[in-house]
Design a protein around this motif. Structure first.
Motif, PDB file in Angstrom:
ATOM      1  N   UNK A  78      15.245  -9.030   0.089  1.00 51.59           N
ATOM      2  CA  UNK A  78      14.596  -9.995  -0.810  1.00 51.59           C
ATOM      3  C   UNK A  78      13.398  -9.355  -1.524  1.00 51.59           C
ATOM      4  N   UNK A  79      13.175  -9.740  -2.762  1.00 47.10           N
ATOM      5  CA  UNK A  79      12.110  -9.132  -3.566  1.00 47.10           C
ATOM      6  C   UNK A  79      10.733  -9.349  -2.932  1.00 47.10           C
ATOM      7  N   UNK A  80       9.871  -8.347  -3.133  1.00 48.37           N
ATOM      8  CA  UNK A  80       8.495  -8.471  -2.675  1.00 48.37           C
ATOM      9  C   UNK A  80       7.586  -8.076  -3.813  1.00 48.37           C
ATOM     10  N   UNK A  81       6.259  -8.192  -3.622  1.00 44.03           N
ATOM     11  CA  UNK A  81       5.382  -7.690  -4.691  1.00 44.03           C
ATOM     12  C   UNK A  81       4.123  -7.053  -4.102  1.00 44.03           C
ATOM     13  N   UNK A  82       3.607  -6.080  -4.842  1.00 39.29           N
ATOM     14  CA  UNK A  82       2.405  -5.394  -4.384  1.00 39.29           C
ATOM     15  C   UNK A  82       1.200  -6.276  -4.691  1.00 39.29           C
ATOM     16  N   UNK A  83       0.294  -6.386  -3.700  1.00 34.08           N
ATOM     17  CA  UNK A  83      -0.807  -7.340  -3.841  1.00 34.08           C
ATOM     18  C   UNK A  83      -1.932  -6.840  -4.741  1.00 34.08           C
ATOM     19  N   UNK A  84      -1.973  -5.517  -5.022  1.00 41.73           N
ATOM     20  CA  UNK A  84      -3.057  -5.036  -5.876  1.00 41.73           C
ATOM     21  C   UNK A  84      -2.530  -3.953  -6.807  1.00 41.73           C
ATOM     22  N   UNK A  85      -3.368  -3.552  -7.749  1.00 39.44           N
ATOM     23  CA  UNK A  85      -2.978  -2.481  -8.665  1.00 39.44           C
ATOM     24  C   UNK A  85      -3.616  -1.164  -8.245  1.00 39.44           C
ATOM     25  N   UNK A  86      -4.221  -1.173  -7.065  1.00 42.90           N
ATOM     26  CA  UNK A  86      -4.868   0.038  -6.572  1.00 42.90           C
ATOM     27  C   UNK A  86      -3.822   1.113  -6.286  1.00 42.90           C
ATOM     28  N   UNK A 120       8.093   2.037  11.668  1.00 44.92           N
ATOM     29  CA  UNK A 120       7.820   2.840  10.470  1.00 44.92           C
ATOM     30  C   UNK A 120       7.876   2.001   9.189  1.00 44.92           C
ATOM     31  N   UNK A 121       8.970   1.277   9.002  1.00 45.87           N
ATOM     32  CA  UNK A 121       9.180   0.491   7.771  1.00 45.87           C
ATOM     33  C   UNK A 121       8.002  -0.459   7.510  1.00 45.87           C
ATOM     34  N   UNK A 122       7.623  -1.218   8.528  1.00 43.30           N
ATOM     35  CA  UNK A 122       6.626  -2.274   8.329  1.00 43.30           C
ATOM     36  C   UNK A 122       5.205  -1.717   8.221  1.00 43.30           C
ATOM     37  N   UNK A 123       4.953  -0.591   8.907  1.00 41.24           N
ATOM     38  CA  UNK A 123       3.636   0.022   8.798  1.00 41.24           C
ATOM     39  C   UNK A 123       3.434   0.566   7.381  1.00 41.24           C
ATOM     40  N   UNK A 174       0.409  -2.426   0.828  1.00 37.13           N
ATOM     41  CA  UNK A 174      -0.002  -3.780   0.445  1.00 37.13           C
ATOM     42  C   UNK A 174       1.120  -4.578  -0.186  1.00 37.13           C
ATOM     43  N   UNK A 175       2.306  -4.494   0.401  1.00 38.61           N
ATOM     44  CA  UNK A 175       3.399  -5.277  -0.173  1.00 38.61           C
ATOM     45  C   UNK A 175       3.592  -6.603   0.557  1.00 38.61           C
ATOM     46  N   UNK A 176       3.678  -7.656  -0.241  1.00 35.08           N
ATOM     47  CA  UNK A 176       4.029  -8.970   0.304  1.00 35.08           C
ATOM     48  C   UNK A 176       5.530  -9.123   0.157  1.00 35.08           C
ATOM     49  N   UNK A 177       6.191  -9.414   1.268  1.00 38.33           N
ATOM     50  CA  UNK A 177       7.646  -9.537   1.217  1.00 38.33           C
ATOM     51  C   UNK A 177       8.101 -10.442   2.352  1.00 38.33           C
ATOM     52  N   UNK A 192      10.483 -10.037   4.208  1.00 35.67           N
ATOM     53  CA  UNK A 192      10.998  -9.283   5.356  1.00 35.67           C
ATOM     54  C   UNK A 192       9.901  -8.494   6.082  1.00 35.67           C
ATOM     55  N   UNK A 193       8.659  -8.521   5.546  1.00 36.48           N
ATOM     56  CA  UNK A 193       7.556  -7.813   6.216  1.00 36.48           C
ATOM     57  C   UNK A 193       7.266  -8.480   7.562  1.00 36.48           C
ATOM     58  N   UNK A 194       7.241  -7.644   8.621  1.00 37.06           N
ATOM     59  CA  UNK A 194       6.996  -8.169   9.966  1.00 37.06           C
ATOM     60  C   UNK A 194       5.692  -7.566  10.475  1.00 37.06           C
ATOM     61  N   UNK A 195       4.620  -8.362  10.453  1.00 41.01           N
ATOM     62  CA  UNK A 195       3.302  -7.805  10.815  1.00 41.01           C
ATOM     63  C   UNK A 195       3.246  -7.371  12.280  1.00 41.01           C
TER      64      UNK A 195
END
Ligand SMILES: [Zn+2]
Length: 526
Positions: free
Chosen positions: A220-228, A498-501, A507-510, A512-515
């Motif tokens: 599923x699509x995610x987005x980067x939280x900043x432009x840094x 590895x994937x989630x770290x 800084x990706x919001x998705x 499927x991200x598992x904190x």
């Protein structure tokens, strides 16, 4: 074993288990000239070690044929005859090409054959080919068809196959030192055993075709939280085991440089599998329990990051990235004493990051690491600190200590390679993270085992426990708000982190991200 009937009937009568043995011997002896030629030219058959390896190969081929043919004879002797007539003809043609053109019927060759036009194949027909066909296919098939198999004693056939299997297994286990040579040459040997090379590789070819045709399921699509601008360098190690890292308590100093870096050495980390393809797929996966999903590099690339894949190795899943390079592509720009080794992968990585017009950058370096059995050929001369080293592929020629010495030198070079990568990334003065984990470990003779690939359930910790190291620039530490000292080192780690770290660091919001699997997740911030 042949019974000519008293009344001289035209066909020869033969007991089922004798027929099984005869077909097995014909298959083992008639069609494997290319295999035996290869073995004879690559081994010193005047030494005990060389003879033992040759005997192991003959035993494996004989027993494998015997088991398979036994099964077929039990089903139907007529079927065995039919298959012999068909395969002997293909075998004769294959053997002719293998001996004349030194080809090996591996998966690449099979795909070449399937992609060759008929007109090109006709040009390859020669008189010698017909002689091969008559001697190896027509005459043996005619003899085979004359044989009448007496009602079969199934139990007799099964007992013969089981005895051969047990004897071969015991023989192979007693000769564990020959595994190194067998492993190193396995791909070529496998491509020379007829008819199995073309049968197995044709199946593999079609399986690969259908797998390649089936696209990975998109995440599923995610987005980067900043432009840094943030960069991550993921270094996939090869065959490095945690046991031989001094950072993990090994008595020898194999990490003299990394110990001076401000790194996180993750506690006990277990690999997903004990072989490269399985582990690399796992390291790039959002859920190690499931397969068929888009791997991390493809996902980040699709979400707008610049992704570069650099490889000195093979076996990764298909990846869709901005740039795919092999070590050889970078040689011309590489300067330094280790361009022939993994060092080539670091060529210009700073530029790849600074020149990127994307805010997020992932660079994956798939190293050759400590790949055996030729450990001695994985590092520049100046890293040969532990001596004497094993320089043979036949383990019987080396002591265990020589093997361990060579292996430890590969770890010493890996230490230097990672330290170099960190030093160069540090110069960028920006948020950047380096993640290093090995795909699996290695056995170096413990409990009579060598190399890796032992089924996970039975594999020793040496093959499963891998080094897992994270370095972050102080700019990224500040951004993430969690210091190395605050990272929870309780529990165990695995490739699943590895994937989630990496997603977290970029800084990706998705969805499927598992904190829970993000080692650097700060409870204060998120
Ligand atoms: Zn591997």
């Amino acid at each position: 074993m042949l019974h000519m009937p008293d009344n001289l009937k035209k066909s020869w009568v033969m007991a089922g288990h004798h027929f099984t043995l005869m077909v097995t011997l014909m298959n083992t002896l008639l069609f494997n000239g290319a295999l035996y030629a290869y073995v004879a030219s690559h081994l010193d058959l005047l030494t005990m070690g060389g003879l033992m390896i040759a005997a192991s190969i003959a035993a494996i081929v004989f027993t494998f044929n015997l088991c398979f043919i036994s099964l077929l004879v039990i089903i139907s002797p007529a079927l065995v005859k039919l298959l012999f007539v068909i395969t002997s003809l293909i075998n004769a043609v294959a053997l002719y090409y293998m001996l004349s053109y030194q080809v090996t019927l591996d998966i690449t060759m099979i795909s070449n054959i399937f992609n060759t036009r008929t007109s090109e194949s006709v040009e390859l027909l020669t008189p010698t080919l017909f002689i091969y066909a008559i001697l190896l296919a027509v005459i043996p098939s005619a003899l085979m068809l004359k044989i009448k198999v007496k009602p079969r004693k199934r139990l007799h056939i099964i007992i013969n196959a089981v005895i051969a299997l047990i004897v071969t297994m015991v023989f192979l286990y007693a000769n564990a030192s020959s595994w190194l040579w067998l492993d190193k040459h396995a791909k070529i040997l496998g491509g020379k055993v007829l008819p199995w090379s073309y049968i197995v590789n044709t199946i593999r070819y079609y399986k690969q075709q259908s797998k390649n045709d089936k696209p990975a399921t998109l995440l599923p699509a995610g987005k980067f939280t900043s432009e840094q601008k943030i960069a991550v360098v993921l270094i996939i190690g090869e065959t490095a085991r945690a046991h031989n890292f001094s950072l993990y308590g090994y008595a020898r100093e194999t990490n003299p440089l990394l110990k001076t870096d401000d790194i996180l050495v993750m506690n006990k980390t277990t690999a997903c599998t004990t072989y490269t393809t399985g582990s690399v797929a796992c390291m790039l996966s959002h859920d190690v329990q499931q397969s068929g999903y888009e791997p991390l590099p493809s996902y980040l690339h699709r979400m707008g990051a610049k992704v570069v894949w650099r490889s000195n190795n093979w076996g990764e899943p298909p990846v869709d990235v901005s740039k795919y390079q092999i070590g050889g592509d970078l040689l011309a720009q590489c300067h330094g004493e280790d361009c022939q080794f993994d060092g080539v992968l670091l060529t210009g990585i700073e530029d790849e990051i600074t020149s990127s017009d994307k805010h997020k950058v992932l660079i994956v370096l798939h190293t050759k690491g400590s790949h055996g059995p030729s450990y001695y050929s994985r590092y520049p001369e100046s890293f040969e600190k532990f001596t004497p080293v094993c320089r043979h592929e036949e383990l019987s020629q080396c002591t265990t200590q020589e093997l361990v010495n060579a292996y430890d030198n590969t770890i010493l070079y890996t230490d230097y390679f990672l330290h170099q990568a960190i030093s160069r990334l540090q110069q960028l003065h920006m948020p950047v993270m380096l993640v290093y984990a090995s795909d699996h470990g290695e056995s170096l003779g413990e409990e009579g085992l060598y190399l890796h690939g032992t089924p996970f359930m039975f594999a020793p910790a040496y093959q499963k426990e891998v080094p897992f190291i994270i370095w972050r620039s102080k700019e990224l530490i500040k951004l993430q708000g969690i210091s190395n000292a605050d990272v929870q080192q309780i529990g165990e780690f695995s490739h699943a982190h590895i994937f989630h770290t990496i997603l977290g660091a970029l800084g990706m919001q998705s969805p499927i991200y598992n904190k829970e699997l993000d080692i650097l997740h700060s409870k204060k911030l998120r």
